[in-house]
Scaffold this motif. Structure first.
Motif, PDB file in Angstrom:
ATOM      1  N   SER A 179       0.846  -1.187   0.000  1.00 46.66           N
ATOM      2  CA  SER A 179       0.000   0.000   0.000  1.00 46.66           C
ATOM      3  C   SER A 179       0.884   1.242   0.000  1.00 46.66           C
ATOM      4  CB  SER A 179      -0.916   0.016   1.226  1.00 46.66           C
ATOM      5  OG  SER A 179      -0.153   0.110   2.410  1.00 46.66           O
TER       6      SER A 179
ATOM      7  N   THR B 165      -7.469  10.697  -0.153  1.00 45.99           N
ATOM      8  CA  THR B 165      -7.656  10.399  -1.575  1.00 45.99           C
ATOM      9  C   THR B 165      -9.079   9.934  -1.815  1.00 45.99           C
ATOM     10  OG1 THR B 165      -6.793   8.159  -1.237  1.00 45.99           O
ATOM     11  CG2 THR B 165      -5.223   9.854  -1.939  1.00 45.99           C
ATOM     12  N   SER B 166      -9.563  10.150  -3.043  1.00 50.21           N
ATOM     13  CA  SER B 166     -10.946   9.785  -3.354  1.00 50.21           C
ATOM     14  C   SER B 166     -11.138   8.270  -3.477  1.00 50.21           C
ATOM     15  CB  SER B 166     -11.409  10.483  -4.628  1.00 50.21           C
ATOM     16  OG  SER B 166     -10.549  10.178  -5.704  1.00 50.21           O
ATOM     17  N   THR B 167     -10.058   7.531  -3.744  1.00 47.94           N
ATOM     18  CA  THR B 167     -10.082   6.073  -3.767  1.00 47.94           C
ATOM     19  C   THR B 167      -8.774   5.573  -3.168  1.00 47.94           C
ATOM     20  OG1 THR B 167      -9.114   5.973  -5.974  1.00 47.94           O
ATOM     21  CG2 THR B 167     -11.518   5.964  -5.861  1.00 47.94           C
ATOM     22  N   THR B 168      -8.712   4.299  -2.845  1.00 48.73           N
ATOM     23  CA  THR B 168      -7.474   3.713  -2.350  1.00 48.73           C
ATOM     24  C   THR B 168      -6.462   3.681  -3.489  1.00 48.73           C
ATOM     25  OG1 THR B 168      -8.701   2.335  -0.795  1.00 48.73           O
ATOM     26  CG2 THR B 168      -6.430   1.677  -1.289  1.00 48.73           C
TER      27      THR B 168
ATOM     28  N   ASN C 157      -0.016   4.318 -11.221  1.00 51.04           N
ATOM     29  CA  ASN C 157      -1.078   4.183 -10.236  1.00 51.04           C
ATOM     30  C   ASN C 157      -1.386   5.586  -9.733  1.00 51.04           C
ATOM     31  OD1 ASN C 157      -1.385   1.082  -9.488  1.00 51.04           O
ATOM     32  ND2 ASN C 157       0.747   1.505 -10.008  1.00 51.04           N
TER      33      ASN C 157
ATOM     34  N   ALA D 299      -3.478   8.596  -7.562  1.00 51.88           N
ATOM     35  CA  ALA D 299      -4.213   8.962  -6.346  1.00 51.88           C
ATOM     36  C   ALA D 299      -4.785  10.358  -6.572  1.00 51.88           C
ATOM     37  CB  ALA D 299      -3.295   8.951  -5.132  1.00 51.88           C
ATOM     38  N   ASP D 300      -6.105  10.455  -6.691  1.00 56.29           N
ATOM     39  CA  ASP D 300      -6.796  11.737  -6.852  1.00 56.29           C
ATOM     40  C   ASP D 300      -7.243  12.246  -5.493  1.00 56.29           C
ATOM     41  OD1 ASP D 300      -7.097  12.233  -9.810  1.00 56.29           O
ATOM     42  OD2 ASP D 300      -7.957  10.216  -9.685  1.00 56.29           O
TER      43      ASP D 300
END
Length: 94
Positions: A30, A46-49, A58, A60-61
């Motif tokens: 992770s 973050t909006s998602t993992t 990959n 991260a937003d």
């Protein structure tokens, strides 16, 4: 990642080094993003993992924020080393 000045950012993208079948590096278990504001490091929601897929960026937003520095923290897979091939910081679109 020290930014030259306070900058509006909205995402980061990380391409992990993974040499499965040839060496000892694997994608992490992770990872998380931290932003520096007023000299303090704070986790970024973050909006998602954030993903940990090999052979791709990959992303991260997060809600746009103003910061003068970003940091990534990784949790390695047990028994394996890890590495980052490339890291991109995404600013606010015009």
């Amino acid at each position: 990642y020290d930014l030259a000045e306070s900058t509006l950012v909205r995402a980061v993208e990380v391409y992990f080094f993974d040499d499965t079948g040839h060496g000892q590096c694997r994608v992490p278990a992770s990872w998380a993003v931290f932003a520096r504001t007023d000299g303090q490091w704070r986790p970024v929601a973050t909006s998602t993992t954030p993903g940990v897929e090999p052979d791709r960026f990959n992303r991260a937003d997060f809600e746009p924020l103003v910061t003068d520095g970003l940091r990534l923290e990784f949790t390695s897979q047990p028994g394996w080393a890890g590495g980052v091939h490339e890291w991109r910081v995404i600013g606010q679109e015009p």
